[in-house]
Design a protein around this motif. Structure first.
Motif, PDB file in Angstrom:
ATOM      1  N   ALA A   1     -47.240  76.443  45.490  1.00 14.01           N
ATOM      2  CA  ALA A   1     -48.649  76.239  45.854  1.00 14.01           C
ATOM      3  C   ALA A   1     -49.528  77.283  45.187  1.00 14.01           C
ATOM      4  O   ALA A   1     -50.619  76.991  44.696  1.00 14.01           O
ATOM      5  N   GLU A   2     -49.054  78.519  45.136  1.00 14.05           N
ATOM      6  CA  GLU A   2     -49.846  79.604  44.553  1.00 14.05           C
ATOM      7  C   GLU A   2     -49.956  79.478  43.036  1.00 14.05           C
ATOM      8  O   GLU A   2     -50.985  79.824  42.436  1.00 14.05           O
ATOM      9  N   LYS A   3     -48.892  78.970  42.419  1.00 13.39           N
ATOM     10  CA  LYS A   3     -48.859  78.779  40.965  1.00 13.39           C
ATOM     11  C   LYS A   3     -48.464  77.329  40.661  1.00 13.39           C
ATOM     12  O   LYS A   3     -47.324  77.067  40.269  1.00 13.39           O
ATOM     13  N   PRO A   4     -49.401  76.401  40.840  1.00  6.00           N
ATOM     14  CA  PRO A   4     -49.060  74.974  40.770  1.00  6.00           C
ATOM     15  C   PRO A   4     -49.061  74.405  39.346  1.00  6.00           C
ATOM     16  O   PRO A   4     -49.515  73.288  39.106  1.00  6.00           O
ATOM     17  N   PHE A   5     -48.511  75.173  38.403  1.00  2.07           N
ATOM     18  CA  PHE A   5     -48.576  74.782  36.997  1.00  2.07           C
ATOM     19  C   PHE A   5     -47.863  73.460  36.717  1.00  2.07           C
ATOM     20  O   PHE A   5     -48.254  72.716  35.819  1.00  2.07           O
ATOM     21  N   PHE A   6     -46.816  73.163  37.482  1.00  2.01           N
ATOM     22  CA  PHE A   6     -45.941  72.044  37.146  1.00  2.01           C
ATOM     23  C   PHE A   6     -45.988  70.925  38.182  1.00  2.01           C
ATOM     24  O   PHE A   6     -45.169  70.010  38.157  1.00  2.01           O
ATOM     25  N   VAL A   7     -46.958  71.013  39.073  1.00  3.05           N
ATOM     26  CA  VAL A   7     -47.094  70.013  40.135  1.00  3.05           C
ATOM     27  C   VAL A   7     -47.558  68.671  39.578  1.00  3.05           C
ATOM     28  O   VAL A   7     -47.124  67.607  40.035  1.00  3.05           O
ATOM     29  N   ALA A   8     -48.417  68.684  38.560  1.00  2.01           N
ATOM     30  CA  ALA A   8     -48.908  67.419  37.996  1.00  2.01           C
ATOM     31  C   ALA A   8     -47.759  66.618  37.390  1.00  2.01           C
ATOM     32  O   ALA A   8     -47.698  65.387  37.553  1.00  2.01           O
ATOM     33  N   ASN A   9     -46.856  67.292  36.694  1.00  2.69           N
ATOM     34  CA  ASN A   9     -45.693  66.576  36.156  1.00  2.69           C
ATOM     35  C   ASN A   9     -44.831  66.016  37.280  1.00  2.69           C
ATOM     36  O   ASN A   9     -44.302  64.901  37.191  1.00  2.69           O
ATOM     37  N   PHE A  10     -44.676  66.801  38.349  1.00  5.90           N
ATOM     38  CA  PHE A  10     -43.883  66.308  39.485  1.00  5.90           C
ATOM     39  C   PHE A  10     -44.545  65.088  40.108  1.00  5.90           C
ATOM     40  O   PHE A  10     -43.851  64.133  40.496  1.00  5.90           O
ATOM     41  N   ALA A  11     -45.853  65.080  40.187  1.00  8.18           N
ATOM     42  CA  ALA A  11     -46.564  63.922  40.743  1.00  8.18           C
ATOM     43  C   ALA A  11     -46.308  62.681  39.907  1.00  8.18           C
ATOM     44  O   ALA A  11     -46.193  61.569  40.452  1.00  8.18           O
ATOM     45  N   CYS A  12     -46.197  62.828  38.594  1.00  8.30           N
ATOM     46  CA  CYS A  12     -45.865  61.688  37.729  1.00  8.30           C
ATOM     47  C   CYS A  12     -44.471  61.155  38.062  1.00  8.30           C
ATOM     48  O   CYS A  12     -44.247  59.940  38.100  1.00  8.30           O
ATOM     49  N   VAL A  13     -43.542  62.063  38.308  1.00  7.01           N
ATOM     50  CA  VAL A  13     -42.184  61.659  38.678  1.00  7.01           C
ATOM     51  C   VAL A  13     -42.184  60.956  40.025  1.00  7.01           C
ATOM     52  O   VAL A  13     -41.500  59.937  40.215  1.00  7.01           O
ATOM     53  N   VAL A  14     -42.931  61.491  40.972  1.00  5.14           N
ATOM     54  CA  VAL A  14     -43.017  60.858  42.295  1.00  5.14           C
ATOM     55  C   VAL A  14     -43.509  59.417  42.162  1.00  5.14           C
ATOM     56  O   VAL A  14     -42.928  58.490  42.759  1.00  5.14           O
ATOM     57  N   ARG A  15     -44.559  59.201  41.392  1.00  2.00           N
ATOM     58  CA  ARG A  15     -45.079  57.840  41.214  1.00  2.00           C
ATOM     59  C   ARG A  15     -44.028  56.936  40.579  1.00  2.00           C
ATOM     60  O   ARG A  15     -43.853  55.767  40.996  1.00  2.00           O
ATOM     61  N   ALA A  16     -43.306  57.442  39.591  1.00  2.00           N
ATOM     62  CA  ALA A  16     -42.285  56.633  38.924  1.00  2.00           C
ATOM     63  C   ALA A  16     -41.156  56.271  39.882  1.00  2.00           C
ATOM     64  O   ALA A  16     -40.671  55.120  39.888  1.00  2.00           O
ATOM     65  N   LEU A  17     -40.741  57.221  40.715  1.00  2.00           N
ATOM     66  CA  LEU A  17     -39.625  56.959  41.620  1.00  2.00           C
ATOM     67  C   LEU A  17     -40.033  56.037  42.767  1.00  2.00           C
ATOM     68  O   LEU A  17     -39.231  55.202  43.216  1.00  2.00           O
ATOM     69  N   ILE A  18     -41.240  56.177  43.236  1.00  2.00           N
ATOM     70  CA  ILE A  18     -41.707  55.263  44.282  1.00  2.00           C
ATOM     71  C   ILE A  18     -41.728  53.828  43.760  1.00  2.00           C
ATOM     72  O   ILE A  18     -41.386  52.876  44.477  1.00  2.00           O
TER      73      ILE A  18
END
Length: 276
Positions: free
Chosen positions: A15-32
């Motif tokens: 949360a403090e250093k959310p540099f890679f959260v956007a990529n994870f969100a892309c993965v979440v959308r793909a897996l859903i």
């Protein structure tokens, strides 16, 4: 019948250093959209959960947005590195870090039986440790392998067992070191896995050795440039789709999540320090 696993790895969430959260969100959308039977994160779930509770908490919160069956094993950034890794800049695993990880993510070694297969997941960071948990895990592996009852074994572990051969004698932090690797293989006994799925190296690779397929999952977060890490396989963010068939066959393939970017770790010096 085919059991489908999406293996994500090295998500490095904070949360403090959310540099890679956007990529994870892309993965979440793909897996859903894909809806695999199981999602497995094979470690380095957090940016620095070995130091900060908040990184573990945020990583857990973000994974809960999947709303899919999900299991985890820790990496060095979640619980600390192996005690036998010399000159490591990271904390070594200890009982407190191990317990803290379990509070957020549950058991760090586990099995799951599906038609034709026993999925066996282990905590690579315990290998080489003198913690009681290391001995408990070793006994668990031996029992799980011996009780597979004819099923093929798919082993999930954060660090690859080796580069090319189990006879390698290189000591370092990229692969399991020789002594703990021998102990793991001895615990497995005659029940060698048909598939070993790992992460840690931030590259996708699929090779065969000794009758076992070894698949390295890439990071969902970032790549390491050739100036910082040898090229073993494909340097691209993404995840791996595994298909375990009831007849004991299997297949694995690299998947790119739409919208994700091949971020370079050296562009984020405040994540783990300068990489000059």
């Amino acid at each position: 019948m085919t059991f489908r696993i999406a293996q994500i790895s090295d998500t490095h969430l904070s949360a403090e250093k959310p540099f890679f959260v956007a990529n994870f969100a892309c993965v979440v959308r793909a897996l859903i959209a894909e809806r695999p039977d199981l999602v497995v994160n094979s470690g380095d779930i957090s940016l620095d959960g070995a130091t900060y509770d908040g990184d573990l908490a945020e990583a857990r919160r973000l994974h809960d947005t999947l709303n899919l069956p999900t299991r985890f094993i820790p990496g060095n950034h979640d619980v600390g590195d192996n005690a036998d890794v010399g000159n490591s800049h990271e904390h070594a695993i200890d009982a407190a870090r191990h317990a803290r990880y379990r509070r957020y993510f549950g058991h760090d070694w586990w099995t799951l039986d599906v038609p034709g297969w026993r999925i066996l997941a282990v905590n690579a960071q315990l290998f080489g440790s003198d913690l009681d948990a290391a001995r408990q895990q070793e006994a668990f592996v031996a029992q799980a392998a011996a009780g597979a009852n004819g099923r093929q074994i798919a082993l999930f572990v954060h660090k690859p067992l080796f580069n090319q051969s189990e006879e390698e004698d290189v000591v370092g932090g990229r692969f399991l070191n020789p002594a703990p690797r021998r102990r793991l293989l001895a615990a497995l006994g005659a029940h060698r896995p048909a598939l070993v799925a790992s992460g840690h190296v931030h590259q996708y690779r699929s090779t065969h050795a000794g009758g076992t397929r070894h698949v390295w999952a890439p990071s969902t977060a970032f790549i390491l440039p050739d100036t910082r890490q040898p090229r073993y396989g494909l340097k691209q963010v993404g995840y791996v789709a595994h298909e375990l068939r009831a007849d004991g066959g299997h297949d694995s393939r690299f998947v790119t999540a739409p919208g994700s970017e091949d971020l370079d770790a050296t562009d984020f010096p405040s994540a783990y320090g300068p990489m000059d």
